[in-house]
Design an enzyme around this catalytic site. Sequence first.
Site, PDB file in Angstrom:
ATOM      1  N   LYS A   1      31.045 -23.141   3.337  1.00 44.50           N
ATOM      2  CA  LYS A   1      29.657 -22.689   3.364  1.00 44.50           C
ATOM      3  C   LYS A   1      28.991 -23.277   2.120  1.00 44.50           C
ATOM      4  O   LYS A   1      29.235 -22.834   0.996  1.00 44.50           O
ATOM      5  CB  LYS A   1      29.585 -21.167   3.369  1.00 44.50           C
ATOM      6  CG  LYS A   1      28.188 -20.654   3.610  1.00 44.50           C
ATOM      7  CD  LYS A   1      28.217 -19.171   3.909  1.00 44.50           C
ATOM      8  CE  LYS A   1      26.867 -18.634   4.306  1.00 44.50           C
ATOM      9  NZ  LYS A   1      25.812 -18.903   3.364  1.00 44.50           N
TER      10      LYS A   1
ATOM     11  N   CYS B   1      15.130 -23.852 -40.897  1.00 44.94           N
ATOM     12  CA  CYS B   1      16.269 -24.499 -40.227  1.00 44.94           C
ATOM     13  C   CYS B   1      17.589 -23.996 -40.827  1.00 44.94           C
ATOM     14  O   CYS B   1      17.769 -24.050 -42.048  1.00 44.94           O
ATOM     15  CB  CYS B   1      16.172 -26.020 -40.374  1.00 44.94           C
ATOM     16  SG  CYS B   1      17.617 -26.891 -39.735  1.00 44.94           S
TER      17      CYS B   1
ATOM     18  N   CYS C   1      13.227 -28.243 -35.818  1.00 42.51           N
ATOM     19  CA  CYS C   1      13.266 -28.672 -37.204  1.00 42.51           C
ATOM     20  C   CYS C   1      12.715 -30.097 -37.193  1.00 42.51           C
ATOM     21  O   CYS C   1      13.230 -30.952 -36.481  1.00 42.51           O
ATOM     22  CB  CYS C   1      14.708 -28.670 -37.695  1.00 42.51           C
ATOM     23  SG  CYS C   1      14.896 -29.539 -39.259  1.00 42.51           S
TER      24      CYS C   1
ATOM     25  N   TYR D   1      26.029 -29.716   9.865  1.00 42.01           N
ATOM     26  CA  TYR D   1      27.029 -28.819  10.441  1.00 42.01           C
ATOM     27  C   TYR D   1      26.779 -28.400  11.882  1.00 42.01           C
ATOM     28  O   TYR D   1      27.563 -27.654  12.441  1.00 42.01           O
ATOM     29  CB  TYR D   1      27.234 -27.575   9.570  1.00 42.01           C
ATOM     30  CG  TYR D   1      25.975 -26.788   9.239  1.00 42.01           C
ATOM     31  CD1 TYR D   1      25.233 -26.163  10.234  1.00 42.01           C
ATOM     32  CD2 TYR D   1      25.557 -26.650   7.924  1.00 42.01           C
ATOM     33  CE1 TYR D   1      24.094 -25.442   9.932  1.00 42.01           C
ATOM     34  CE2 TYR D   1      24.423 -25.920   7.600  1.00 42.01           C
ATOM     35  CZ  TYR D   1      23.683 -25.326   8.614  1.00 42.01           C
ATOM     36  OH  TYR D   1      22.562 -24.614   8.314  1.00 42.01           O
TER      37      TYR D   1
ATOM     38  N   CYS E   1      19.141 -27.303 -42.730  1.00 37.34           N
ATOM     39  CA  CYS E   1      18.568 -27.997 -43.882  1.00 37.34           C
ATOM     40  C   CYS E   1      17.575 -27.133 -44.661  1.00 37.34           C
ATOM     41  O   CYS E   1      17.095 -27.540 -45.719  1.00 37.34           O
ATOM     42  CB  CYS E   1      17.915 -29.308 -43.452  1.00 37.34           C
ATOM     43  SG  CYS E   1      16.398 -29.064 -42.506  1.00 37.34           S
TER      44      CYS E   1
ATOM     45  N   GLU F   1      22.961 -28.501   5.694  1.00 35.56           N
ATOM     46  CA  GLU F   1      22.615 -27.867   4.435  1.00 35.56           C
ATOM     47  C   GLU F   1      22.256 -28.944   3.416  1.00 35.56           C
ATOM     48  O   GLU F   1      23.062 -29.847   3.166  1.00 35.56           O
ATOM     49  CB  GLU F   1      23.833 -27.057   3.949  1.00 35.56           C
ATOM     50  CG  GLU F   1      23.535 -26.044   2.889  1.00 35.56           C
ATOM     51  CD  GLU F   1      22.948 -24.737   3.460  1.00 35.56           C
ATOM     52  OE1 GLU F   1      22.593 -24.680   4.656  1.00 35.56           O
ATOM     53  OE2 GLU F   1      22.842 -23.781   2.665  1.00 35.56           O
TER      54      GLU F   1
ATOM     55  N   LYS G   1      32.084 -14.497   2.774  1.00 36.18           N
ATOM     56  CA  LYS G   1      31.496 -14.699   1.447  1.00 36.18           C
ATOM     57  C   LYS G   1      32.488 -14.300   0.367  1.00 36.18           C
ATOM     58  O   LYS G   1      32.974 -13.173   0.363  1.00 36.18           O
ATOM     59  CB  LYS G   1      30.244 -13.812   1.296  1.00 36.18           C
ATOM     60  CG  LYS G   1      29.063 -14.250   2.142  1.00 36.18           C
ATOM     61  CD  LYS G   1      28.186 -15.208   1.344  1.00 36.18           C
ATOM     62  CE  LYS G   1      26.856 -15.447   1.994  1.00 36.18           C
ATOM     63  NZ  LYS G   1      25.894 -14.421   1.814  1.00 36.18           N
TER      64      LYS G   1
ATOM     65  N   ASP H   1      26.318 -24.098  -0.581  1.00 38.85           N
ATOM     66  CA  ASP H   1      25.251 -23.264  -1.135  1.00 38.85           C
ATOM     67  C   ASP H   1      24.001 -24.100  -1.408  1.00 38.85           C
ATOM     68  O   ASP H   1      23.785 -24.625  -2.495  1.00 38.85           O
ATOM     69  CB  ASP H   1      25.749 -22.616  -2.435  1.00 38.85           C
ATOM     70  CG  ASP H   1      24.925 -21.398  -2.792  1.00 38.85           C
ATOM     71  OD1 ASP H   1      24.094 -20.984  -1.965  1.00 38.85           O
ATOM     72  OD2 ASP H   1      25.108 -20.860  -3.898  1.00 38.85           O
TER      73      ASP H   1
ATOM     74  N   CYS I   1      17.408 -33.977 -41.637  1.00 34.72           N
ATOM     75  CA  CYS I   1      18.235 -32.781 -41.429  1.00 34.72           C
ATOM     76  C   CYS I   1      19.669 -33.214 -41.086  1.00 34.72           C
ATOM     77  O   CYS I   1      19.876 -33.978 -40.132  1.00 34.72           O
ATOM     78  CB  CYS I   1      17.644 -31.950 -40.293  1.00 34.72           C
ATOM     79  SG  CYS I   1      18.692 -30.595 -39.771  1.00 34.72           S
TER      80      CYS I   1
ATOM     81  N   GLU J   1      34.574 -24.165   8.238  1.00 34.33           N
ATOM     82  CA  GLU J   1      33.790 -25.105   7.423  1.00 34.33           C
ATOM     83  C   GLU J   1      33.487 -24.452   6.086  1.00 34.33           C
ATOM     84  O   GLU J   1      33.415 -23.228   5.998  1.00 34.33           O
ATOM     85  CB  GLU J   1      32.453 -25.414   8.114  1.00 34.33           C
ATOM     86  CG  GLU J   1      32.628 -26.159   9.419  1.00 34.33           C
ATOM     87  CD  GLU J   1      31.346 -26.159  10.255  1.00 34.33           C
ATOM     88  OE1 GLU J   1      30.251 -25.960   9.687  1.00 34.33           O
ATOM     89  OE2 GLU J   1      31.458 -26.345  11.464  1.00 34.33           O
TER      90      GLU J   1
END
Length: 717
Positions: free
Chosen positions: A119, A408, A426, A226, A411, A174, A314, A121, A431, A117
């Site tokens: 895994k 900025c 800004c 699962y 501008c 999960e 892993k 996260d 601008c 399966e």
Amino acid sequence: MTAVPPKQQAIDRITELKEIISYHNRRYYVLDNPEISDEEFDALMRELTTLESAYPDLLTEDSPSQRVGGEAITGFVKVRQEIPMLSLANAFSPEEIQDFDRRVREGVSSSVSYVCELKIDGLAVSLRYEQGRLVRGATRGDGEIGEDITANIRTIRNIPLVLPEPLTLEVRGEAYMPKHAFARLNARREELGDPPFANPRNAAAGSLRQLDPKVAAQRGLAVFVYALGDATVPTPDKHSEVLQWLAALGFPVNPETRVYPNIEQVIAHIHWWAERRHHLPYATDGLVMKVDDLGLQRQLGFTAKSPRWAIAYKYAAEQAETVVTDIELTVGRTGTVTPTAVFNSVQLAGTTVSRASLHNEDYIREKDIRVGDTIVVQKAGEIIPEVVRALPDQRSGNEVPFHMPSHCPQCGEPLHRQPEEAAWRCVNPACPAQIQERLVHFVSRNAMNIEGLGERWIHQLLDAGLIRDVADLYHLSREQLFELDRMGEKLATNLLTAINHSKENSLERLLFGLGIPLVGEKAAKTLAVHFRNLDEIMMADLADLIAIRDIGPKMAQSIHDYFRSPGPQQLIQRLRDVGVNTSYLSHESATKRAIFVVENHDGALHAQTEDVGGETQNKSSRTPVAHQPFLGKTFVLTGSLAAMDRREAAEIIELLGGKVTDNVSKHTDVLVAGEKAGSKLNKAKNLITSGQQAHLKILTEEGFCTWLEELGVQLKR
Ligand code: IVH
């Protein structure tokens, strides 16, 4: 307004609606194959909530209307797991997987099949059903004592609230946040000045620990189941069959699960996923291998911490070292100045990366990132590049510390920082960088969707002084477009048509396109559906806005302020003057792209994407294909095909997200073998039997067509 029916009639209709809604919910969230449009779904849900508010005593906790989140709670109650939720031992190399297999076979002295399966996260959750109803959702906690998160769990759309049979059981799985939801959440947090989540796992965990379920409801979480936990019902003899049984009960089971008769094929599976997993829509950190036979699992038993019959493989976390060459500053459409690290490009989680957002001044200071530094980079949740840390040991002394400028960069106006915010802004509405970003956002696909008018043209139009704001787009003439560098006849016609066409968009596109601070796509849709036209939104007072579900106080304030400012008011008037629609058009919002396989005038088959949904969809004959089901799969076509030619077959595969190559290799996933298939078929068979590509699937043409049909592709033969 429809009249409220008498109580008995309401009871019957509520029961019926709950069933219809959970059926469509499952088609959408579990099977990824909806039968009705979003609009029709919303209408069913509205009918249910109307009945439930007319008869509040008929509202039950397992009603699908509760997916949006019930009342907030004050804290989480601890719960004890009857059967502890254990962790898994880890392996980091194929050798360690072989060792695991050796231990297993010594323990049971027989041959063993393994279930592999992904895994996922996220974080482990336990779901308890009594008499077929979801009664409790809990976190793993320390394995024995977890926390009751039922209110949040109920908001996860792919978890069934009611099972088709009155079973009492506990399932485990999960909970995770899909990559797109993670990216959306972090973008929004950044806009709000909240710190981003480091990865989808933290985001999922943080969402499930919210005291207000309405927050969790908006986070787009999902679950893959699962395992079975505590269950008194008789169950199958094999883990793979348990998973099938759970899927048949309506639980979301990961479709990438496979069973292999030996460890060599398990190892081939590990290699196969190493690169491909980055292209899944959810984050994975490895694979889990489990002995399939439950009798053998019992024989093997547990160590103090983990089962002896399972192991997690892993993959190494993908990180890379590189050197910062620059820290660039960009000014967004709301004036936020964001620093971005530019570095020598590196390969990460399937793509080349050379830039990562540094978010704000504090972030750079905390990590002490300097131009010239060697840094470690990774992708948060496999999508968003981020700088993990600088490596100060590798400094030569020539590195340049970063200082936020006082003005900025675009501008030259002074920058401002609110005491409670991390961002410098800004505040000059004129601008040029903000103007450009506002325009780019307005024309973008999810906003006004003006096809062909990308960043490059916007830049040129601004440079040539032909536009200053979004309303000017609607005054452009052919002659003006011709002034632009590399503008041709056809392109000019297409652009003008697209601009003109966008006047007909439904209100939510305009609302999103205006770029009202904090108003994302979803909120724009909520506002459009609620108020139906722009006048109503502009007149709404703060209380009206806050009263809307999904519109929080900060966003309500922002909407309120926006429509009371003279700039936006004038802009909207100018958009109205050129005929931009300001009402909600229901059919538009239900429109989706879908793939159909259709017949050409000459009888040949070809695949085509089309807008479907809402009032425009002809429901009786067409069902869209699930989104890109062939993503990451490589196909080879061989032999002669009868129902379609190879070019047509290739077109269909590509539209479904797959890739077609000429030759069979270790990378081939599916071989479609037509009549008289020869050497390619033999090579594929060899790859399978030698274990080099144990996954490779060989399909006859008929098998391929059946697969397509199962996916919803309508082959008109
Ligand atoms: S089985 C006793 N299967 O990984 C076996 N776990 O390090 C229980 N996980 O706490 C776990 N995907 O949160 C299993 N397909 C999968 C999984 C999975 C993710 C997580 C789970 C568990 C952790 C173990």
